[in-house]
Every structure is written in structure tokens, then in C-alpha cells.
Enzyme design. Structure first.
Site, short mmCIF file in Angstrom:
data_model
loop_
_atom_site.label_atom_id
_atom_site.label_comp_id
_atom_site.label_asym_id
_atom_site.label_seq_id
_atom_site.Cartn_x
_atom_site.Cartn_y
_atom_site.Cartn_z
CG MET A 26 -1.90 -1.20 1.15
SD MET A 26 -3.43 -0.94 2.03
CE MET A 26 -2.83 -0.68 3.68
N GLY A 27 2.14 1.09 -0.35
CA GLY A 27 3.02 2.25 -0.47
C GLY A 27 3.53 2.75 0.87
CG HIS B 246 6.98 -2.00 2.06
ND1 HIS B 246 6.87 -0.80 2.75
CD2 HIS B 246 5.77 -2.60 2.20
CE1 HIS B 246 5.67 -0.71 3.28
NE2 HIS B 246 4.98 -1.77 2.97
NE ARG C 219 -2.64 1.48 9.71
CZ ARG C 219 -2.81 0.44 8.89
NH1 ARG C 219 -1.84 -0.45 8.77
NH2 ARG C 219 -3.91 0.29 8.21
P1 AMP Z 1 1.57 -2.94 3.44
O1 AMP Z 1 2.08 -1.91 2.53
O2 AMP Z 1 1.58 -2.56 4.88
O3 AMP Z 1 0.26 -3.54 2.98
O4 AMP Z 1 2.61 -4.15 3.37
C1 AMP Z 1 2.96 -4.74 2.14
C2 AMP Z 1 3.72 -6.02 2.43
O5 AMP Z 1 4.91 -5.71 3.14
C3 AMP Z 1 2.92 -7.01 3.29
O6 AMP Z 1 3.13 -8.33 2.83
C4 AMP Z 1 3.50 -6.80 4.65
O7 AMP Z 1 3.39 -7.91 5.49
C5 AMP Z 1 4.96 -6.51 4.31
N1 AMP Z 1 5.60 -5.79 5.41
C6 AMP Z 1 5.10 -4.71 6.08
N2 AMP Z 1 5.93 -4.36 7.07
C7 AMP Z 1 6.97 -5.23 7.03
C8 AMP Z 1 8.17 -5.39 7.81
N3 AMP Z 1 8.45 -4.60 8.84
N4 AMP Z 1 9.01 -6.39 7.48
C9 AMP Z 1 8.74 -7.22 6.44
N5 AMP Z 1 7.63 -7.12 5.67
C10 AMP Z 1 6.76 -6.15 5.97
#
Ligand code: AMP
Length: 278
Positions: free
Chosen positions: A30-31, A37, A187
């Protein structure tokens, strides 16, 4: 790096790559990208020929209008970061491109979503299931990369892939943390300096639990972790659960089995989650 916002142009481009025998790795996000990421992109780069990273703040997975409104949107900075890790393709569609009309379909993941995030964020996994299904159809990856940070999401997606026979391999990647232990999260940017200073207490409590479990048992470890969290005056706990790593159902008796410890808490208006496996 190619940046696409239209579904058809992305698909034409991917078709040509597939014709050349390239294997596609996919990282949906989600950027507001961070090193967590980028670690997924790095793994996709290492294991496939072409990494696609999608950036889409999916409105239908938010059950809280404030959370959606303040979710950080930083596309230019995200693309700059993705360049540094040699991501091949960014797919950043508009909401209108993804949802030309409202989605009527509803997804229900059964017992997997009556607990933890599913319990506290009604409709969340319906929205996740729909957007990830659409993205899987659009990108048709050979491998898709998800973070253990969102453990319940990983299990929901695994179920989705099995139930709908998506022809891809799921790869679950470890959680990247700041040096003080805080799990990296988009966040985290919304935390005030004071809240940011308190946020590491969440991971610290998980480590308190880990240290106590084998020595003192489930209940004492849980109480010690909760006591640790109570020392943080601004933290409002939503849940602290010790669960089975596959079903996510609460563990009543600890007999040395593998468990997941999952926590969700508010610091001010920002909701943070974390988990460890042990
Ligand atoms: P999001 O942008 O929050 O939807 O996350 C996108 C992807 O990145 C999802 O598969 C999350 O689980 C992964 N992700 C988010 N935070 C972390 C982190 N701290 N370490 C590894 N992967 C992450």
C-alpha cells in the site's frame, strides 16, 4: 524501472516478458515504503527474473475512515526507493481502475478471520481477499511475497491461493525492525515523537513473553508481558493473544508446541500490530 497505472498496458508488458521466459515475482503493497517492503522486493529480485511491486491503498480493506484518510501516500518517494533496489516494474493503479464499479462479491475466511485482526477489523479480510485476488489475476505472478508482520494476512492469502487454485508460490518473509525493535510499518510515520518513543514497548513485551514462557509457563508469561505494556501510559491494548500458528485459535495449554504471539495496540490514533513465532 517501468511505472504503470493502467491494467492493460501492464499486462501487455508482462506478456512480452513471459514470452521471453521470464519468471515474475510480485510484491503487493500500500506504499509509504520502508526497508521491510524493500526486503520483500530484494527477495523477489533474487528468486525471479522480474519483480513487480504494486502500490495501491485499497479502500475496501479499511474499516476505519480515519485510518484510510491519514494513510500516508508517497508515490514519488516510493518509486525512488524502488529504483535503489532495482525493482523492475511498479504498478500504481487508481481506485477507479481497480474498482470501476462497487464489488458485490464477499469473501469469508471462516475461523481464520473470527480472531485477532478479523475480530477487531470487521470486513478487513474481505477487502484484502478481493484486492489480492484481483492483483493476482492482473499480474499472474509465479511467486508472491508477503511479510510475516501481517501473519493473519499470510494465512488468509494461503487459504485464498488454495481455495481458488491460484497457480503461484507464496513466500513469507521475516519482519524487519528498527534498531529499537519496533516493527517497520508505514503507519509509524503517523506517530508523534512522543508516541514513537513509546512504540518499542510492543516488541519488548513480546520478548518478555518469550523469555518467560519456557521458565514460568503460559499464564505467568502472559501476565509479565501485559505488565510490561501497562508501564506505557499512552498505549491502549486491543489484544495480546497466544495462538496456534496455523489456525490462529488461542492456546489454552502450552506443551512446547510452536505458537504465535500476536499483539495490536493504539498509540494515540495510530494502530500498530506485531507478532513473534516461538
Ligand atoms: P503494506 O504496505 O503494509 O500492505 O505491506 C505490504 C507487504 O509488506 C505485506 O506483505 C507486509 O506484510 C509486508 N511488510 C510490512 N511491514 C513489514 C516489515 N516490517 N518487514 C517485512 N515485511 C513487511
Amino acid at each position: 524501472m517501468h511505472v504503470f497505472s493502467e491494467i492493460t498496458t501492464l499486462q501487455q508488458h508482462l506478456h512480452a516478458r513471459r514470452q521471453q521466459g521470464q519468471r515474475i515475482g510480485f510484491v503487493p503493497t500500500m506504499g509509504a515504503l520502508h526497508q521491510g517492503h524493500l526486503s520483500l522486493v530484494g527477495q523477489a529480485k533474487a528468486e525471479t527474473d522480474c519483480c513487480v511491486c504494486s502500490i495501491f491503498v485499497n479502500p475496501i480493506q479499511f474499516n476505519n475512515a480515519h485510518d484510510l484518510a491519514v494513510y500516508p501516500r508517497t508515490l514519488d518517494a516510493d518509486c525512488a526507493l524502488l529504483e535503489t533496489v532495482h525493482c523492475d516494474i511498479v504498478f500504481a493503479p487508481s481506485a477507479a481502475a481497480m474498482y470501476p464499479k462497487p464489488v458485490a462479491l464477499r469473501m469469508d475466511f471462516g475461523d481464520l478471520e473470527t480472531v485477532l485482526e478479523g475480530k477487531f477489523r470487521p470486513g478487513h479480510f474481505n477487502g484484502v481477499g478481493i484486492v489480492v485476488s484481483k492483483l493476482f489475476h492482473i499480474v499472474a505472478p509465479d511467486r508472491a511475497y508477503f511479510g510475516q508482520k501481517d501473519l493473519q494476512q499470510c494465512l488468509v492469502i494461503r487459504r485464498l491461493v488454495e481455495d481458488l487454485s491460484f497457480n503461484l508460490e507464496l513466500v513469507i518473509c521475516p519482519t524487519l525492525r528498527e534498531t529499537d525493535g519496533l516493527a517497520m510499518s508505514s503507519r509509524n510515520r503517523n506517530l508523534s515523537a512522543q508516541e514513537r518513543a513509546q512504540a518499542p514497548v510492543i516488541y519488548a513485551a513480546l520478548e518478555v513473553f518469550r523469555a518467560q514462557l519456557s521458565l514460568r509457563g503460559l499464564e505467568t508469561a502472559r501476565q509479565a508481558a501485559l505488565e510490561h505494556l501497562r508501564q506505557c501510559p499512552d498505549l491502549v491494548l486491543e489484544y495480546f493473544e497466544v495462538v496456534d500458528t496455523q489456525t490462529l485459535q488461542p492456546i489454552e495449554q502450552y506443551q512446547g508446541q510452536e505458537v504465535a504471539v500476536c499483539v495490536a495496540a493504539f498509540l494515540g490514533k495510530t494502530r500498530l500490530i506485531d507478532n513473534i513465532l516461538m
